[in-house]
Structure formats: structure tokens, C-alpha cells
Design an enzyme around this catalytic site. Structure first.
Site, PDB file in Angstrom:
ATOM      1  N   TYR A   1       0.817  -1.221   0.000  1.00  0.00           N
ATOM      2  CA  TYR A   1       0.000   0.000   0.000  1.00  0.00           C
ATOM      3  C   TYR A   1       0.850   1.270   0.000  1.00  0.00           C
ATOM      4  O   TYR A   1       0.346   2.358  -0.267  1.00  0.00           O
ATOM      5  CB  TYR A   1      -0.955   0.027   1.196  1.00  0.00           C
ATOM      6  CG  TYR A   1      -1.961  -1.115   1.230  1.00  0.00           C
ATOM      7  CD1 TYR A   1      -2.146  -1.948   0.130  1.00  0.00           C
ATOM      8  CD2 TYR A   1      -2.726  -1.359   2.354  1.00  0.00           C
ATOM      9  CE1 TYR A   1      -3.051  -2.991   0.164  1.00  0.00           C
ATOM     10  CE2 TYR A   1      -3.646  -2.405   2.394  1.00  0.00           C
ATOM     11  CZ  TYR A   1      -3.795  -3.225   1.291  1.00  0.00           C
ATOM     12  OH  TYR A   1      -4.698  -4.251   1.337  1.00  0.00           O
TER      13      TYR A   1
ATOM     14  N   LYS B   1       4.075 -15.181   2.718  1.00  0.00           N
ATOM     15  CA  LYS B   1       3.955 -15.949   1.470  1.00  0.00           C
ATOM     16  C   LYS B   1       5.386 -16.248   1.020  1.00  0.00           C
ATOM     17  O   LYS B   1       5.824 -15.852  -0.071  1.00  0.00           O
ATOM     18  CB  LYS B   1       3.158 -15.107   0.444  1.00  0.00           C
ATOM     19  CG  LYS B   1       2.780 -15.821  -0.818  1.00  0.00           C
ATOM     20  CD  LYS B   1       1.688 -16.863  -0.648  1.00  0.00           C
ATOM     21  CE  LYS B   1       1.412 -17.577  -1.955  1.00  0.00           C
ATOM     22  NZ  LYS B   1       0.568 -18.776  -1.797  1.00  0.00           N
TER      23      LYS B   1
ATOM     24  N   ASP C   1      -4.731  -6.678   6.362  1.00  0.00           N
ATOM     25  CA  ASP C   1      -5.960  -5.982   5.978  1.00  0.00           C
ATOM     26  C   ASP C   1      -7.060  -7.011   5.703  1.00  0.00           C
ATOM     27  O   ASP C   1      -8.179  -6.930   6.206  1.00  0.00           O
ATOM     28  CB  ASP C   1      -5.653  -5.154   4.717  1.00  0.00           C
ATOM     29  CG  ASP C   1      -6.792  -4.260   4.301  1.00  0.00           C
ATOM     30  OD1 ASP C   1      -7.765  -4.142   5.062  1.00  0.00           O
ATOM     31  OD2 ASP C   1      -6.711  -3.684   3.193  1.00  0.00           O
TER      32      ASP C   1
ATOM     33  N   ASP D   1      -2.365 -18.110   2.436  1.00  0.00           N
ATOM     34  CA  ASP D   1      -3.539 -18.800   1.878  1.00  0.00           C
ATOM     35  C   ASP D   1      -4.032 -19.866   2.856  1.00  0.00           C
ATOM     36  O   ASP D   1      -5.236 -20.029   3.067  1.00  0.00           O
ATOM     37  CB  ASP D   1      -3.240 -19.386   0.483  1.00  0.00           C
ATOM     38  CG  ASP D   1      -1.831 -19.941   0.345  1.00  0.00           C
ATOM     39  OD1 ASP D   1      -1.034 -19.807   1.292  1.00  0.00           O
ATOM     40  OD2 ASP D   1      -1.521 -20.517  -0.718  1.00  0.00           O
TER      41      ASP D   1
ATOM     42  N   ASP E   1     -10.244  -8.525   8.512  1.00  0.00           N
ATOM     43  CA  ASP E   1     -11.676  -8.452   8.180  1.00  0.00           C
ATOM     44  C   ASP E   1     -12.319  -9.837   8.245  1.00  0.00           C
ATOM     45  O   ASP E   1     -13.450  -9.986   8.690  1.00  0.00           O
ATOM     46  CB  ASP E   1     -11.889  -7.856   6.787  1.00  0.00           C
ATOM     47  CG  ASP E   1     -12.071  -6.348   6.851  1.00  0.00           C
ATOM     48  OD1 ASP E   1     -11.755  -5.763   7.913  1.00  0.00           O
ATOM     49  OD2 ASP E   1     -12.503  -5.747   5.854  1.00  0.00           O
TER      50      ASP E   1
END
Ligand code: NAD
Length: 362
Positions: free
Chosen positions: A146, A195, A251, A227, A255
Site C-alpha cells: 500500500y 507468502k 488488511d 492462503d 476483516d
């Protein structure tokens, strides 16, 4: 203890829910012999109305001079409020971005806890919900994809967009230290999510986390690919204590973790800098649809105040007192409308009544 708290009530339901959290803090102060001094600051739409900007430099300086910040929420109805006719850098949310940057808040903490009494609201299968869960998602907030360099350009006649994901070892080390520190206050387990089978930034992340882990022999830690983590969160959320991860993964996973708790009105959050300083706020927004109706659930903000006691002031038993009071009030069947399922033995209460009930149980 004498604590100076900058209070930003903000917009919408912000003033209603923060007022309840201050009531609860005062009850804790009276019981445990602490003084909480409040300085109220404007941010968001209410600051635009008074000062023409969503956050003044003076408010930033005052927030910096405090020991911690308690925030309600900011913003209005994004379709109808005149605040959203202003240029983006003058809108309410610009205040939030500015204060996070000015205060150097790089670690975001979002607890996801399933209350026994709210298990019906959990969208997972009953046998999974019955195990409960209590985890802390720790997300790096200022680096990664980001904040990396980005551009869109034509390369060999083809429009191409490029985003870059950058982390340096210092950025990783400081969030990893925070993660292990937080684990020491909890069940002493860290799941570091990356990852590393694909990304260089994740391989560096893993290496630095392993270095930091050596300083915390009491904490068990594991690495998990993002994942797999997304799957494990819905398959077996009880396995997690602290989930430590970079900005974008955090992020998305935070959620997902919020969703499985069932209600936004229950979700606290904190953003910390390198010292014990932090800004504490509910995860939800300003809920303009119910603002001013004394209907909002103040529990997320009250639990955010408990996080402030635990992480900024090291007042663990005082934080426990708030969390236990919340559990007791829910066990007694009291519900605000967002968590009211109409089960037998439940009573609908208003925002201020919920605050009073929690105060009574401190
Ligand atoms: P929202 O979280 O405000 O509301 C979504 C839904 O959840 C609404 O139905 C609302 O009534 C409900 N809800 C939220 N908090 C609740 C509570 N404590 N008790 C009961 N119900 C609750 O999200 P939105 O409607 O997308 O955004 C409204 C405004 O809030 C926008 O201006 C947005 O930019 C702003 N916002 C601010 C923050 C922040 O201050 N950190 C975060 C998110 C959104």
C-alpha cells in the site's frame, strides 16, 4: 496512576459511544485508585465545521503530548454529507490518515473474540463456534504494497500497472517485537503469516521474525502461509493467539477474523507506535444511520478503552475488570439492537443503559 488521555469523540455515533467508555474508565479509576484526565480534541467532520480542516496541527500536538488517544469514529454519510463535496485532502478521513502518520502508528491490533452468548451470530458451523476463539490480529500498518512505488504506463504498446511491495528489516523487526510483546501478555503463541514460498519480502519477514523469536523463549511461534491462514481462520480459529502479518495480508485477514465474531459493534482496535503510546478505537465507522438515537453498541469502544489500559498503561487487572464486566452483562442477557437476536432471556437496552450496566459490574 495519573493518565492523560486525548479524547476524540468524532462524528456520528462517536460521541455516544465514547461517553460510555469514559464512564467506564472513571468507574475503573474510582475502584482501582487511578485518575484519568481527558482532553477533548476535534477530528473529522466536526473539526471541518469548526476549523475548516479535518484535523488542526494544534490538535495533533495535543494528541502527541497525551499518554494515549481514545477515538470514537469520524465521517458522515458519504452520499449526502456536505463534507464529501470537499476535495479528498479536506474530507473527514484525511484527519484519520494525518493523525496515524503524525503519531507514527505502525502496529494495528484487532482482537477477534467469540463471546459464548453471541455464538449464534457466528457464521461458522456450530461445532467450530462451540470451541470459541480468542485471537489478536497484528497488522503492520505503514509499509508493504500500500505504500510502495506504483505507476501505470505503456510498456511495448500494452498498458501496464506496477505496484511494489517493499519491507526493510527494521520495519519487520519493530512489528515482530510488538507481536511477541503482545503474545507475552496473552497465551504466548505467535503465528507469523507470510507468502515465503513466492515473495522475497516474505522470506526476509520470516528471517527477521526468527531472529526476534530468540529473545522470547517463552513464546512458541510458527510460520503459516497466508492462503493456509485464510482457510484455517474458518476451519479452526481456536488454534490462533497472536497472528502477526504484513500490511495487505493483515488488511484481509483482520476483516475475515472480524466477520466470524458476528458483530461490528463488539470489535475493538488499537494502533501503536514504538513506545507504549497508542490510539484506541472501535473497528466500525460512525454509523450515520443510527447516530443520535442512543441505539449504538458502545462495547467496541469500551473494549478499546480496556486495550488502552492493558497496552499503553500496563494496567492488566483493570483491563480484565472491564472485559469481565462486558462478559457478565452479556451473560445477564442485555443486548443493544445490533446483537439482539430475540432469544429467550435477553433484554434490549440503549447505548447509555449498556454503559451503565458495564459500570455497575466493574
Ligand atoms: P459503519 O461501520 O459506520 O456502519 C456499517 C453498519 O454497521 C451500519 O449499519 C451501522 O449502523 C452498523 N454499526 C457500526 N457500528 C455500530 C455500533 N457500534 N453499534 C451498532 N451498529 C453499528 O460503516 P459505513 O456505513 O460504511 O461508514 C459510515 C461512515 O464511517 C463513513 O463516513 C466512513 O468513512 C466512516 N468510517 C470511519 C471509520 C473510522 O473512524 N475509523 C472507520 C470506518 C468507516
Amino acid at each position: 496512576m495519573n493518565c492523560n488521555i486525548a479524547v476524540i469523540k468524532g462524528d456520528g455515533i462517536g460521541p455516544e459511544v465514547v461517553t460510555q467508555a469514559m464512564k467506564v474508565l472513571d468507574a475503573v479509576g474510582a475502584k482501582f485508585g487511578h485518575t484519568f484526565n481527558y482532553e477533548q480534541l476535534l477530528m473529522g467532520g466536526c473539526s471541518i465545521d469548526v476549523h475548516g480542516v479535518p484535523l488542526t496541527d494544534e490538535a495533533v500536538e495535543r494528541a502527541k503530548a497525551s499518554d494515549a488517544v481514545l477515538l470514537g469514529s469520524i465521517g458522515g454519510n458519504t452520499s449526502t454529507s456536505p463534507w464529501y463535496k470537499l476535495p479528498p485532502d479536506k474530507r473527514p478521513e484525511a484527519g484519520l490518515l494525518k493523525i496515524r502518520k503524525e503519531l507514527g502508528l505502525f502496529a494495528n491490533l484487532r482482537p477477534a473474540f467469540l463471546y459464548d452468548q453471541l455464538k449464534n451470530a457466528c457464521p461458522l458451523k456450530k461445532e467450530i463456534a462451540d470451541n470459541g476463539f480468542d485471537m489478536m490480529i497484528m497488522r503492520e500498518l505503514t509499509g508493504g504494497l500500500y505504500f510502495g512505488e506504483r505507476k501505470t504506463e505503456e510498456i511495448d504498446g500494452v498498458m501496464t500497472a506496477i505496484d511494489t511491495l517493499t519491507y526493510n528489516e527494521n520495519e519487520i523487526r519493530r512489528i515482530a517485537i510488538k507481536g511477541f510483546d503482545i503474545a507475552m501478555k496473552r497465551r504466548k503463541k505467535v503465528t507469523s503469516v507470510d507468502k515465503a514460498n513466492v515473495l522475497d519480502s516474505s522470506r526476509l519477514w520470516r528471517k527477521i521474525v526468527e531472529e526476534v523469536a530468540k529473545d522470547y523463549p517463552e513464546v512458541t511461534y510458527e510460520h503459516m502461509l497466508v492462503d493456509n491462514c485464510a482457510m484455517q481462520l474458518v476451519k479452526d480459529p481456536a488454534q490462533f493467539d497472536v497472528v502477526l502479518t504484513e500490511n495487505m495480508f493483515g488488511d484481509i485477514l483482520s476483516d475475515e477474523a472480524s466477520m466470524i465474531t458476528g458483530s461490528i459493534g463488539m470489535l475493538a482496535s488499537a494502533s501503536l507506535n514504538e513506545t507504549k503510546f497508542g490510539m484506541y478505537e472501535p473497528s466500525g465507522g460512525s454509523a450515520p444511520d443510527i447516530a443520535g438515537q442512543n441505539k449504538a453498541n458502545p462495547i467496541a469502544t469500551i473494549l478499546s478503552a480496556a486495550m488502552m489500559l492493558r497496552y499503553s498503561f500496563d494496567l492488566d487487572k483493570e483491563a480484565d475488570a472491564i472485559e469481565n464486566a462486558v462478559k457478565k452483562v452479556l451473560a445477564d442477557g442485555y443486548r443493544t439492537c445490533d446483537i439482539m437476536s430475540g432469544e429467550q432471556g435477553t433484554t434490549l437496552v440503549a447505548c447509555d443503559e449498556m454503559g451503565d450496566l458495564i459500570v455497575e459490574n466493574i
